[in-house]
Design a protein around this motif. Structure first.
Motif, PDB file in Angstrom:
ATOM      1  N   UNK A 136       0.829  -1.132   0.081  1.00  0.00           N
ATOM      2  CA  UNK A 136       0.054   0.058  -0.009  1.00  0.00           C
ATOM      3  C   UNK A 136       0.958   1.122   0.210  1.00  0.00           C
ATOM      4  N   UNK A 137       0.519   2.424  -0.022  1.00  0.00           N
ATOM      5  CA  UNK A 137       1.038   3.804  -0.040  1.00  0.00           C
ATOM      6  C   UNK A 137       1.230   4.107   1.259  1.00  0.00           C
ATOM      7  N   UNK A 138       2.457   3.965   1.724  1.00  0.00           N
ATOM      8  CA  UNK A 138       2.685   4.126   3.355  1.00  0.00           C
ATOM      9  C   UNK A 138       2.688   5.345   3.729  1.00  0.00           C
ATOM     10  N   UNK A 139       2.956   6.487   2.931  1.00  0.00           N
ATOM     11  CA  UNK A 139       2.943   7.808   3.182  1.00  0.00           C
ATOM     12  C   UNK A 139       1.293   8.499   3.154  1.00  0.00           C
ATOM     13  N   UNK A 140       0.330   7.651   2.827  1.00  0.00           N
ATOM     14  CA  UNK A 140      -0.980   8.254   2.679  1.00  0.00           C
ATOM     15  C   UNK A 140      -1.946   7.697   3.754  1.00  0.00           C
TER      16      UNK A 140
ATOM     17  N   UNK B  28       0.879   3.283   6.805  1.00  0.00           N
ATOM     18  CA  UNK B  28       2.157   2.893   7.436  1.00  0.00           C
ATOM     19  C   UNK B  28       1.863   2.041   8.828  1.00  0.00           C
TER      20      UNK B  28
END
Lengths: 405, 251, 617
Positions: B90-94, B144
């Motif tokens: 997944x997109x950890x910064x989102x 995250x």
């Protein structure tokens, strides 16, 4: 070998004003903004700054100019024209200097010259050799002291044409100065001696010469003679490799600036012999004017002057003479008019030199001679003074080279 | 029921080692098909050829009758294939919601828009998808820091964002506690039946497989050795041999 | 024919020297993943120490073979110890930081060493003695060839052989190789990693020092040696493949021979030739000749980036207050101060544009100056050749830079990590050499003069307002884009390429367009800078400007949108003031950078943010 004042001293000076003279002169000081590549070219510029300080001290000790002291604000451009332009702006706008001076590298000189034109400030260029500074990009506000690339080439061509050599190779640092020195040398030599042939050019990057390969590449073209424009660290490495590989044996070398102590002395006992060079015979030049200068310099700095010292001393002398002419008036247009045709004595002791009105080039000359080894270090022999006035094109030619109006 | 995915004669070798050879099967809409086999049987290789991460040496992959063999993953996705990974991606910064919004924006073809803030787009749609997988209350958390089971559910929500016709789930319950496994698979099966989505999944946990798969295909050393309903596969002597020889449950 | 053979030997001699330095660099990188900028400084220290040891020998030793070779080896040994100390005091503490941050720390070491060397040895070039026994030359094929160069030719293969033995025949060497392949595994085996790393640094620095000391009989020792060698050594290491000794040897041979023969064929392009080769190698073989895929520059060890939330209210208020000050105060300032504000505004946009691809994009660029310069030259060339008015020049700046970004970016964004960064550097150097060499068009190193603003903008104050409007607009636009779907997709492909691809995001295309957009913004900064200074020079595209931009971004903090703004102001302001105030500005600057890396690993903006959040928590 004499020690230079070092970068620490130079940069400390960047923030301090030059030391005040013995006599507190009356009136507001006349401020000179001096920009040079102190950290990039310390060999030439450390002695330069020493002599500058000496000359300013002498002027102030003698009561200044009409009672006004000279002050200098030094800036280091690190060899980058964009830094020089930034400093020029800062000197004019923040330090409120009355005129600009200095410049070592050609491109730095041109950049400051353009700044001077745009901002209508007087710029007395001391060192940069490029012809464009007074010709193609010459302008009303820029004057230059030293003999240009063209003049140095012309002085050397006079000697080179006497050699029997027909096949020539050249080596020069890959920037404007090196390129135009080679261009002029080829053009003038071909004019003087139409049967010469140029068999190879080497253009190592400034300060990055791959000396072994360059020497080999020159040797492979089997020239009778070599024209060298490299200086500083490049020259040192070039000479060492050339000596080891026998490049200079049975070949004459004609070399710009190599007779200057700043480039000859670091070579120690490996200094080349019998090269035809332009330079400065600092030990043997015994004109009264030069002896006075040399003694004063030695007394102040406890070392022998270099050519950079002469250049700085003469620049300050010229500025002082100009200011005496204006009556210490620092209005720019008046100073420019005073500079045109200004005569002042050079530290060479060879009499007055003149800033020509036609192109703002001074008639300061250089010494042409041969290199030799003496007491384990290089020196110049068989030298003569080549008066700059004799090596400049005719006035009509110059007018054609220079933007008019 | 209509066929969503058809695979024929799929083969792939790595430096002379035949990882997959001659595999063929089909998945129907609303069906849960499990792909099982011991370690090194070629499950992952097979999987990665379906959505274009690997290019097959031979064979065909058809989605709704259309040949998608060798298409790059992003084009396969545009044709309606959602994917979850063995190790979650997944997109950890989102935030959780932004992860889903990203997929929705991509689906809507708005990736090159430079002006309006992305967080204002498809908020309701993203929240609806999150609600469907039971992640609504975590929508504003950064992905995250999510627990592993929640990441798996977020991946499912992302995979559903383009209203897929086929879901490819590689080890969907790996690394989860047993109770979570059951919950996630029930959720998936429900969504599949509800929306008529075909689901192909690989799985180590035989309890999960036999409890949730409509049909099972078994891979061994790159070949398909059995296919059928769970009881039939369980009774298949070849399958038993393979699994008994290697120990029945791998993990 | 003989000439060609001799030239080949010259190439071999250079290759040997290059290999000594590059081998140390690649061994250090292989184990620690640190891109060690300071390696060139160790090379320089080796040369200076060697000079001192050899020329300051006591009577009786001077000029003897024992004195000379003993001095050279001792210099290498001391350099190795210095490297060890640097590792223990500094690098050991930051192995967990992102790789670019480690690079920043080693750059701080470079600055410190430069000033220390200046203090110790002075600014003049120093010419070392020739090597005893190897002073003269030997006749080869009827031509003279220096014996010392023959000796150097042998040194490279011998060192390669010794290193091979060390890495394959000793337990320590095998551990180093294992650590190069898999760091975690070695620590799992219960081996003291710290000692291993320190040992590797000792070995690498020793090799650098040896390389430097062995230059004594060839070249003069000077203060520019460090940066001159480090770029070449990087090229060798990258072309060979990071961490590969054999690759480094091959690449050193390639580069050495290229130099030697390039001089024969195209003497004017020797400087750029190596970068051309690097660009070609990286385009064809993205991991170098013998390299394998490496970890990304922003290593997995680093924590994921924080989310991009809405701008916090206090920050908005602070921003408006600053803007109000910038509008109201300048009329009361002197021209000089206004022109400094112009510079700062330009650098803010320049840094923000680099941050756009480094932070949200996750790509490193060591060559961002190319686009700054493209903008400046785009405008200046129109002025010079077509006498274009300022409006057209300023419009051409982002266009020229953006197109160059599209062209270069198409290659660069395909690569990852250090390789991508080095390819950007190679392209930037190629662009620089065009500006430098194409004298008829670009004016060469004389640059283009007379690029002054239009009459209406020709006062410092008006030009400042114009710059402020454009730079602020550009910076805010970039902030906006980061939050827009495009920026979100950019962050998405950085966070997880796998997931991005699986939801239809074309990572290449997104990165490519982002690269071009950042280039265009850097171009605006460059164009404004050109008119502010009235001139453009090849230095606008030089490595040092790219490094400046990198420092600004890292100083400010990669992970924060406000980072580049603070970083640009902090860096440019600090440098300007330090240069005016102290002759030791490099020492101070280096110290500040090192302190920052150690104590504020999130950069200035990150530190402010943490302070703010800590107070609220």
């Amino acid at each position: 070998m004499a020690t230079e004042i070092g970068r620490r001293g130079i940069l400390a000076g960047a923030t301090l004003l030059a030391t005040p003279g013995l006599v507190r002169a009356q009136g507001e000081a006349i401020r000179i903004g001096e920009i040079n590549s102190y950290t990039a070219q310390p060999a030439f510029l450390a002695p330069y700054r020493n002599a500058w300080v000496l000359a300013v001290e002498q002027v102030n000790a003698a009561g200044g100019i009409n009672g006004r002291r000279l002050e200098t604000v030094f800036r280091d451009d690190a060899g980058r024209p964009e830094d020089a332009v930034r400093h020029a702006g800062e000197l004019v706008n923040a330090e409120r200097v009355h005129l600009l001076a200095g410049g070592f590298l050609s491109n730095v000189g041109l950049a400051i010259g353009d700044f001077a034109r745009q901002n209508r400030r007087l710029f007395v260029a001391s060192e940069p050799l490029t012809d464009a500074l007074v010709w193609a990009q010459g302008n009303r506000y820029t004057f230059r002291l030293r003999p240009s690339t063209y003049m140095q080439a012309a002085m050397l061509v006079e000697e080179a044409a006497k050699l029997p050599a027909r096949r020539w190779a050249t080596v020069a640092p890959n920037y404007e100065y090196g390129q135009s020195a080679v261009r002029w040398f080829k053009e003038l030599l071909t004019r003087a001696k139409p049967d010469v042939q140029f068999v190879g050019d080497q253009f190592p990057a400034l300060g990055r010469i791959d000396a072994g390969a360059t020497v080999q590449a020159l040797a492979s073209t089997t020239p009778d003679a070599i024209f060298n424009v490299t200086f500083g660290a490049d020259l040192t490495n070039f000479v060492r490799q050339g000596n080891t590989r026998g490049l200079f044996e049975r070949r004459r070398v004609v070399s710009v600036l190599t007779g200057e102590p700043e480039y000859l002395l670091p070579l120690g006992d490996e200094a080349p012999e019998n090269w035809i060079v332009t330079g400065y015979p600092w030990e043997d030049l015994n004109t009264p004017g030069h002896v006075t200068f040399r003694d004063a310099y030695r007394q102040r700095w406890n070392e022998a002057p270099r050519l950079g010292s002469v250049v700085a001393y003469d620049t300050v002398s010229a500025i002082a003479a100009m200011l005496r002419k204006t009556g210490a008036n620092t209005e720019t247009e008046g100073m420019v008019e005073a500079m045109r045709g200004l005569s002042f004595p050079t530290a060479f002791g060879t009499g007055d030199v003149t800033f020509r009105a036609v192109d703002h080039q001074s008639t300061l000359g250089a010494y042409v001679g041969r290199t030799a080894l003496r007491n384990g270090r290089g020196t110049m022999v068989d030298w003569r003074y080549a008066d700059g006035a004799r090596y400049l094109p005719a006035d009509e030619v110059v007018r054609g080279l220079r933007p008019q109006g | 029921m209509s066929v969503v995915l058809e695979v024929e004669g799929l083969a792939k070798s790595f430096g002379g080692v035949r990882a997959v050879q001659g595999v063929g099967f089909a998945v129907d809409a609303g069906e849960m098909l499990a792909l099982i086999g011991p370690n090194g049987a070629g499950k992952s290789t097979c999987f990665n050829m379906l959505n274009g991460q690997l290019r097959p040496d031979a064979g065909r992959v058809r989605l709704l009758g259309r040949d998608i063999t060798g298409m790059v993953p992003r084009r396969v996705w545009r044709l309606g294939v959602g994917r979850t990974f063995q190790i979650t991606a997944t997109f950890g910064s989102m935030t959780v919601r932004e992860n889903v919004q990203m997929a929705l924006l991509s689906h809507a073809g708005r990736l090159l828009h430079l002006w309006r803030p992305a967080t204002d787009a498809f908020v309701a749609e993203a929240d609806a998808l999150l609600a469907r997988v039971g992640m609504a209350e975590q929508a504003d958390r950064v992905s995250a820091i999510l627990a592993y089971g929640d990441l798996k559910r977020l991946e499912l929500a992302i995979a559903l964002a383009n209203a897929p016709r086929l879901l490819l789930m590689d080890e969907p319950t790996a690394g989860m506690a047993p109770r979570e496994r059951v919950a996630l698979m029930e959720l998936t099966a429900g969504i599949a039946r509800e929306s008529g989505i075909a689901v192909l999944f690989t799985e180590h946990d035989m309890d999960v497989v036999f409890a949730h798969a409509d049909r099972i295909i078994v891979l061994d050393r790159g070949r398909l050795i059995a296919e059928g309903a769970p009881p039939a596969v369980r009774a298949n002597p070849e399958v038993q041999a393979v699994y008994l020889g290697a120990g029945l449950v791998h993990g | 024919m003989e000439d060609l053979l001799i030239q080949a030997l010259n190439g071999l001699a250079s290759a040997s020297s290059l290999f000594l330095v590059a081998s140390g660099l690649t061994v250090i990188f292989g184990v620690s993943r640190i891109v060690n900028f300071a390696h060139g400084s160790f090379y320089m220290l080796g040369a200076y120490l060697g000079w001192t040891l050899v020329t300051r020998l006591p009577e009786g030793l001077a000029g003897t073979p024992f004195g000379f070779w003993g001095g050279v080896l001792l210099a290498a040994l001391i350099t190795g110890l210095i490297g060890m100390v640097v590792e223990m005091l500094l690098l050991r503490r930051i192995y967990g930081s992102p790789e670019l941050f480690q690079l920043l720390a080693t750059f701080g070491v470079v600055l410190v060493v430069q000033d220390l060397a200046l203090m110790a040895w002075g600014p003049q070039d120093l010419l070392g003695p020739r090597a005893p026994l190897l002073r003269g030359s030997t006749d080869l094929l009827g031509l003279r060839f220096p014996r010392y160069e023959l000796f150097l030719i042998c040194v490279g293969p011998v060192v390669l052989g010794l290193l091979w033995l060390l890495f394959h025949r000793t337990r320590w060497g095998r551990l180093v190789r294992a650590a190069t392949q898999d760091r975690e595994m070695v620590s799992a085996l219960g081996i003291d990693q710290r000692r291993l790393f320190t040992g590797v640094f000792f070995l690498g620095s020793l090799l650098a020092g040896l390389g430097g000391a062995l230059q004594l009989p060839r070249e003069s020792v000077n203060l520019h040696m460090d940066l001159a060698i480090i770029t070449e050594a990087f090229v060798v290491v990258v072309v060979g493949g990071l961490g590969s000794l054999g690759g480094a040897f091959l690449a050193a041979l390639l580069i050495g021979e290229l130099h030697a023969f390039g001089i024969l064929i195209l003497p004017k392009i020797t400087l750029v030739l190596v970068f051309l080769v690097m660009a070609v190698v990286l385009v064809v073989r993205p991991h170098g000749l013998l390299g394998r895929a490496s970890a990304p520059v922003r290593g997995a060890a680093a924590a994921p980036d924080p989310p991009v939330g809405p701008t916090p209210r206090p920050l908005v208020i602070a921003g408006f207050a600053a803007l109000a000050l910038l509008i109201v105060v300048p009329p009361f300032l002197r021209d000089y101060e206004v022109s400094i504000l112009v510079d700062l505004a330009v650098f803010v946009l320049f840094a923000a544009s680099l941050h756009f691809i480094m932070g949200p994009g996750g790509m490193a660029s060591f060559g961002h100056a190319a686009y700054f310069g493209a903008g400046a030259y785009g405008a200046a060339l129109l002025v010079k050749h077509l006498a274009a008015p300022m409006g057209i020049g300023l419009a051409a700046a982002p266009l020229a830079a953006g197109l160059l970004g599209l062209a270069f970016g198409w290659f660069c964004v395909r690569l990852s990590g250090v390789y991508a960064a080095m390819l950007t550097l190679a392209f930037a150097q190629i662009a620089w050499s065009v500006a430098f060499q194409w004298v008829e068009v670009t004016g060469g190193d004389n640059g283009i003069l007379g690029v002054w603003p239009a009459a209406w903008a020709n006062t410092k104050l008006v030009y400042f307002y114009l710059t402020l409007a454009l730079c602020l607009g550009g910076t805010l636009l970039l902030r906006r884009v980061v939050r827009a779907p495009f920026g979100m997709a950019l962050r998405a492909q950085r966070d997880s390429t796998l997931r991005a691809e699986a939801i239809g995001i074309d990572g290449f295309r997104i990165r490519w367009l982002a690269f071009a957009l950042a280039a265009a913004m850097a171009g605006i900064a460059g164009g404004l800078f050109a008119y502010a200074k009235g001139s453009v020079f090849p230095t606008y595209l030089a490595i040092s400007r790219s490094v400046d931009a990198l420092l600004m971004v890292l100083l400010g903090g990669v992970q924060t949108l406000s980072g580049p703004i603070l970083g640009a102001i902090g860096f440019a302001g600090m440098q300007e003031q330090l240069m005016r105030a102290s002759d030791l500005w490099r020492l101070i600057m280096g110290g500040v950078i090192i302190a920052l890396v150690l104590f504020f690993p999130q950069g200035l903006a990150g530190a402010v943010r943490r302070l703010w959040e800590g107070r609220r928590a």
